[in-house]
Write an enzyme that holds these catalytic residues in place. Structure first.
Site, PDB file in Angstrom:
ATOM      1  N   HIS A 111      -0.168   0.055 -12.147  1.00 12.89           N
ATOM      2  CA  HIS A 111       0.317   0.367 -10.794  1.00 12.89           C
ATOM      3  C   HIS A 111       1.397   1.445 -10.773  1.00 12.89           C
ATOM      4  CE1 HIS A 111      -1.569  -3.178  -8.786  1.00 12.89           C
ATOM      5  NE2 HIS A 111      -1.440  -3.720  -9.971  1.00 12.89           N
ATOM      6  N   LYS A 153       9.127   1.150   3.380  1.00 16.39           N
ATOM      7  CA  LYS A 153       8.726   0.914   1.985  1.00 16.39           C
ATOM      8  C   LYS A 153       9.996   0.716   1.165  1.00 16.39           C
ATOM      9  CE  LYS A 153       6.631   4.855   2.304  1.00 16.39           C
ATOM     10  NZ  LYS A 153       5.371   5.269   1.668  1.00 16.39           N
ATOM     11  N   ARG A 154       9.874   0.311  -0.076  1.00 19.85           N
ATOM     12  CA  ARG A 154      11.056   0.167  -0.926  1.00 19.85           C
ATOM     13  C   ARG A 154      11.741   1.523  -1.031  1.00 19.85           C
ATOM     14  NH1 ARG A 154      11.956  -4.786  -3.967  1.00 19.85           N
ATOM     15  NH2 ARG A 154      13.597  -3.563  -4.933  1.00 19.85           N
ATOM     16  N   LYS A 180       9.935   8.247  -3.491  1.00 20.82           N
ATOM     17  CA  LYS A 180       9.344   8.064  -2.151  1.00 20.82           C
ATOM     18  C   LYS A 180      10.013   8.997  -1.131  1.00 20.82           C
ATOM     19  CE  LYS A 180       8.181   3.216  -3.189  1.00 20.82           C
ATOM     20  NZ  LYS A 180       6.751   3.029  -2.885  1.00 20.82           N
ATOM     21  N   THR A 227       0.085   1.404   0.039  1.00 22.05           N
ATOM     22  CA  THR A 227      -0.785   0.562   0.877  1.00 22.05           C
ATOM     23  C   THR A 227      -0.251   0.548   2.305  1.00 22.05           C
ATOM     24  OG1 THR A 227       0.473  -1.286  -0.047  1.00 22.05           O
ATOM     25  CG2 THR A 227      -1.754  -0.954  -0.896  1.00 22.05           C
ATOM     26  N   LYS A 279      -2.117   0.713   6.143  1.00 27.62           N
ATOM     27  CA  LYS A 279      -1.814  -0.166   7.274  1.00 27.62           C
ATOM     28  C   LYS A 279      -1.472   0.655   8.518  1.00 27.62           C
ATOM     29  CE  LYS A 279      -0.185  -3.432   3.849  1.00 27.62           C
ATOM     30  NZ  LYS A 279       0.955  -3.764   2.944  1.00 27.62           N
TER      31      LYS A 279
HETATM   32  C1  26W Z   1       9.425  -4.083 -14.663  1.00 28.77           C
HETATM   33  C2  26W Z   1       9.877  -3.831 -13.272  1.00 28.77           C
HETATM   34  C3  26W Z   1       8.728  -3.463 -12.371  1.00 28.77           C
HETATM   35  C4  26W Z   1       8.277  -4.373 -11.411  1.00 28.77           C
HETATM   36  C5  26W Z   1       7.224  -4.012 -10.564  1.00 28.77           C
HETATM   37  C6  26W Z   1       8.117  -2.248 -12.498  1.00 28.77           C
HETATM   38  C7  26W Z   1       7.044  -1.882 -11.656  1.00 28.77           C
HETATM   39  C8  26W Z   1       6.626  -2.785 -10.720  1.00 28.77           C
HETATM   40  C9  26W Z   1       5.455  -2.467  -9.818  1.00 28.77           C
HETATM   41  C10 26W Z   1       4.326  -1.916 -10.574  1.00 28.77           C
HETATM   42  C11 26W Z   1       5.862  -1.522  -8.789  1.00 28.77           C
HETATM   43  C12 26W Z   1       4.869  -1.467  -7.654  1.00 28.77           C
HETATM   44  O1  26W Z   1       4.899  -2.278  -6.774  1.00 28.77           O
HETATM   45  N1  26W Z   1       4.014  -0.445  -7.692  1.00 28.77           N
HETATM   46  C13 26W Z   1       3.250  -0.145  -6.505  1.00 28.77           C
HETATM   47  O2  26W Z   1       1.991  -0.835  -6.576  1.00 28.77           O
HETATM   48  C14 26W Z   1       1.237  -0.628  -5.386  1.00 28.77           C
HETATM   49  C15 26W Z   1      -0.013  -1.494  -5.486  1.00 28.77           C
HETATM   50  O3  26W Z   1      -0.910  -0.935  -6.374  1.00 28.77           O
HETATM   51  C16 26W Z   1       0.925   0.845  -5.156  1.00 28.77           C
HETATM   52  O4  26W Z   1       0.234   0.988  -3.948  1.00 28.77           O
HETATM   53  C17 26W Z   1       2.199   1.678  -5.165  1.00 28.77           C
HETATM   54  O5  26W Z   1       1.877   3.043  -5.111  1.00 28.77           O
HETATM   55  C18 26W Z   1       3.019   1.379  -6.402  1.00 28.77           C
HETATM   56  O6  26W Z   1       4.287   2.028  -6.371  1.00 28.77           O
END
Ligand code: 26W
Length: 792
Positions: free
Chosen positions: A348, A529-530, A535, A637, A641
């Site tokens: 992701h 979004k975060r 971003k 995503t 939406k």
């Molecule tokens: C280790 C800390 C950590 C925790 C969560 C690192 C990375 C993450 C996630 C992968 C971050 C995340 O939410 N990524 C997002 O995933 C979505 C679902 O696929 C995508 O639509 C977003 O572009 C992506 O930033």
């Protein structure tokens, strides 16, 4: 299910489950009663689904994720049971308001952002399609923190959804597993025996996940940590109270709180323990269930598909091998082959700082046997690929690289948008792709139209049903049927009337909660979004300042009134993101209280953006800001939406924006900025930032205003850091894309002034978003990764 039945069931539960006399019940009590009454309606399809899966020995899918960003449940359940109107009427009879009760429910905020919400959408789609799917995660006592602003700064407070009764879970104390940590490994008669130094119990809590029209229901099993040793009465009697409770406290720490970080891997021991806790409980449960109806594990991969939602559950691979080799006496190679046949891995993010790599010391200490098995997996891969480059090794530089481990253990690896999967192939796993051609595929993300259209935007959903008939909720490609109506003024009037009504509702809410007056006739320009530098909320707020400055310089000019809506949390330790939040709030304070500006520009930033707030804000959006530096947003995503709800996108060719633009038509999308390749090239020019700023008066003026403290008179140097980084780093190329962003924003203004053109573009966005249903994504996974069939 008649209104009378439901009314009686609600009353029954209020009295006998909640134990409240109707005359003295609070909305909390009524909501519980409603939830239990609806839950009853899910139990039958739930049992029937499980029975059918068993009887037909169907292939099961297990979705392992450290996050499930579910949001509220009662309204979604009512809608999928087809009982929303019935519930509304039954409650009205009882003097209760369905929407008020739904608003009383806390969000199940067991996730950070995109990854967690995707998992929730996918669970609902698997149930709607009738795919025998189980979710495995952690039952955090505290989900994602609550965000509030103090003097414009983000402040976090613990989220405590479980202080209230949780009507949507069934406790399963009988389903519990021992999870070991630390200790050491001995060789006994040629077999490895691990003796953990610490143990906790993983105890199951099941949430039924019902699909559209209640035809199928799956299980989301969340694990809570319990102590193996009970309360130490002896110590207690000796008056050593804290020590007596210590085992309990220590154990529960494992599932106490969600790590609020979604960008930077921290390498914390507790996080590693959480990841293994979830993975081990899941694998033990999968094998227990499988061996109840199968001789041995030799055909496991024929019947079991396990999807890793990023690398966070990746220890499920070594755990599967450990149990097959150490407890089921299987040969390593056989175990590896079967495990690989089961496992799929979804990546992701490409952000280097987000990739997990545990120190071999920590892994070896917390999970000594798994460290051995990881080395065996690495060695086997090296043997199978003697010419493999050192850079693909799982263990390198005293670190265990979880991306490489997940890749090598999986039979399919996928990115989450066409552009991202291409970059996963050409950058992140370039060498591994060469060794394993065809292993990397793409499965573009999706969203569930039940929650994100039927639930969140009933006005538009009803208009769609009146226009193209019912049932599109589970067959989103049918929205195409709206296309011809995009040329019908009457339809467009009704389409825009729905949007106007949603905007009016949001402007009432904004004035009630933030005390800011916004006009529902202004353009609602939304970025939710975060908060993260890639971003580029910074580019948005800098452009907002330029807009403000423009009006100040030319107060008589005619400007398209805009309401800039921001929403989003920053990871607590992410200082730069917190500075950006502070800046947005400081700019809002100046702009919103500037008499010269009036209604022409407003900035609102409601605190604590979450799933429920998204359901309110997204249907009211005219413009969707998807402005990340190309190559950085894996998919997005929120972009889907917003488009589905009739917002037009201003965006870069990044993530799923590329495919959204392809589906809705380039003429219905405001494109700007560099491509991912151009970004790589531009970064090679070390002066890219200074050159871009010096070439753009508006931007230079904005940075000058910031440097002077125009938005922080009480602390003029507050944004010197941001200004300095813009001039000398600007890693995410805000300055280099700024002029083109301004150009696109001017085009947006021009389009918005042409109401009919805008309405047609908006309607065509909604009509052409069918591809982005999570049902399509899940069918892709079932076909290309899991080899699973619908049981419906
Ligand atoms: C280790 C800390 C950590 C925790 C969560 C690192 C990375 C993450 C996630 C992968 C971050 C995340 O939410 N990524 C997002 O995933 C979505 C679902 O696929 C995508 O639509 C977003 O572009 C992506 O930033």
């Amino acid at each position: 299910m008649t209104q009378d039945n439901l009314r009686d069931d609600i009353l029954h539960h209020l009295k006998f489950t909640v134990g409240k006399d109707p005359g003295h019940a609070s909305s909390y009590d009524w909501r519980l009663a409603l939830s239990f009454a609806l839950r009853d309606r899910i139990v039958e399809p739930w049992f029937a689904s499980t029975r059918k899966t068993w009887k037909e020995d169907r292939k099961r899918v297990f979705y392992l994720s450290m996050e499930f960003l579910i949001g509220r449940i009662v309204e979604d359940a009512a809608i999928n049971l087809g009982l929303q109107d019935t519930a509304r009427a039954a409650l009205a009879e009882l003097g209760q308001d369905f929407d008020a009760l739904a608003d009383d429910e806390p969000d199940a905020a067991l996730g950070n952002g995109g990854l967690g919400r995707l998992a929730a959408c996918y669970m609902e789609s698997m149930a709607t399609i009738g795919c025998p799917g189980y979710g495995y995660g952690i039952r955090y006592e505290h989900g994602l923190f609550r965000q509030r602003f103090e003097a414009g700064r983000q402040v976090e407070t613990p989220e405590d959804w479980l202080t209230q009764r949780h009507p949507w879970e069934f406790e399963r104390p009988e389903c519990a597993y021992t999870i070991g940590f630390k200790g050491d490994v001995h060789e006994v008669d040629g077999r490895a025996v691990w003796t953990p130094g610490e143990t906790v119990i993983a105890s199951a809590y099941d949430m039924p996940v019902v699909g559209w029209q209640g035809r199928w229901a799956n299980t989301l099993r969340l694990w809570g940590a319990m102590p193996t040793t009970l309360f130490d009465l002896e110590r207690f009697n000796r008056g050593d109270f804290t020590a007596a409770a210590e085992p309990e406290t220590l154990a529960r720490t494992i599932s106490r709180v969600l790590y609020p970080d979604d960008t930077t891997y921290q390498g914390k021991e507790l996080r590693l323990k959480q990841e293994y806790f979830m993975a081990s409980a899941a694998i033990q449960d999968i094998l227990r269930r499988y061996l109840e109806s199968h001789e041995d594990l030799s055909q496991l991969d024929e019947h079991v598909a396990i999807q890793l939602n990023d690398t966070h559950p990746a220890l499920a691979g070594p755990e599967l091998i450990r149990l097959m080799v150490d407890e089921h006496a299987m040969e390593f190679d056989t175990a590896m082959r079967i495990a690989q046949g089961c496992l799929g891995y979804t990546n992701h993010t490409l952000l280097p700082e987000a990739l997990e790599r545990w120190s071999t010391w920590l892994m070896g200490t917390v999970l000594p046997r798994h460290m051995q098995i990881i080395e065996m997996i690495d060695a086997a891969h090296a043997t199978a690929h003697p010419d493999r480059p050192a850079s693909v090794a799982i263990v390198r530089g005293n670190e265990v690289h979880m991306g490489e481990l997940s890749f090598i253990m999986a039979h399919k690896v996928n990115g989450v948008s066409a552009l991202h999967s291409g970059l996963v192939k050409s950058t992140l796993f370039h060498e591994l792709d060469a060794l394993h051609p065809g292993r990397i595929i793409n499965v573009t993300n999706g969203i569930t139209p039940r929650r994100w259209l039927r639930l969140a935007n009933p006005g538009l959903a009803d208009l769609i049903s009146e226009t193209i008939g019912e049932g599109w909720e589970a067959d989103l490609d049918r929205l195409k049927g709206l296309e011809p109506h995009a040329d019908d003024a009457g339809f467009l009037d009704r389409f825009m009337a729905v949007k106007r009504a949603n905007k009016a509702a949001v402007s009432n809410w904004v004035s009630a909660t933030l005390g800011v007056t916004v006009s529902p006739d202004a353009m609602f320009d939304v970025q939710v979004k975060r908060i993260h530098e890639y971003k580029r909320q910074l580019m948005n707020v800098l452009e907002t300042i330029a807009q403000w400055h423009e009006i100040k310089k030319n107060p008589g000019g005619d400007f398209v009134p805009r309401v800039k809506v921001f929403g989003g949390k920053s990871a607590p330790g992410y200082a730069v993101a917190k500075e950006i939040i502070h800046l947005i709030n400081d700019v809002a304070r100046v702009v919103n209280n500037d008499p010269e500006i009036g209604d022409r520009l407003k900035v609102v930033y409601p605190p604590n953006y979450n799933v429920s707030m998204a359901e309110t804000l997204i249907p009211a959006a005219d413009l969707s800001e998807q402005i990340s530096t190309a190559g950085k947003e894996a998919s997005g995503t929120g972009n889907m939406k917003l488009s589905l709800n009739g917002a037009l996108t201003i965006g870069t060719l990044d993530g799923a924006n590329v495919e959204i633009r392809e589906h809705v038509g380039a003429e219905n999308f405001f494109l700007f900025g560099m491509t991912a390749e151009e970004v790589v090239q531009r970064r090679k020019n070390v002066n890219h930032a200074r050159m871009a700023i010096e070439a753009n008066d508006a931007l230079r003026d904005v940075l000058q205003l910031l440097a002077e403290g125009r938005f922080s008179p009480e602390q003029p140097d507050r944004y010197h850091g941001i200004v300095d980084r813009m001039w000398h780093h600007d890693h995410y190329l805000v300055a280099s894309d700024f002029a083109d962003y301004q150009r696109a924003q001017a085009e947006v203004d021009a389009a918005f002034l042409d109401r009919d053109r805008w309405a047609r573009m908006a309607a065509l966005n909604t009509a052409r978003m069918g591809f982005f249903s999570s049902d399509r994504s899940i069918r892709d996974y079932m076909r290309d990764v899991w080899g699973a069939e619908s049981a419906l």
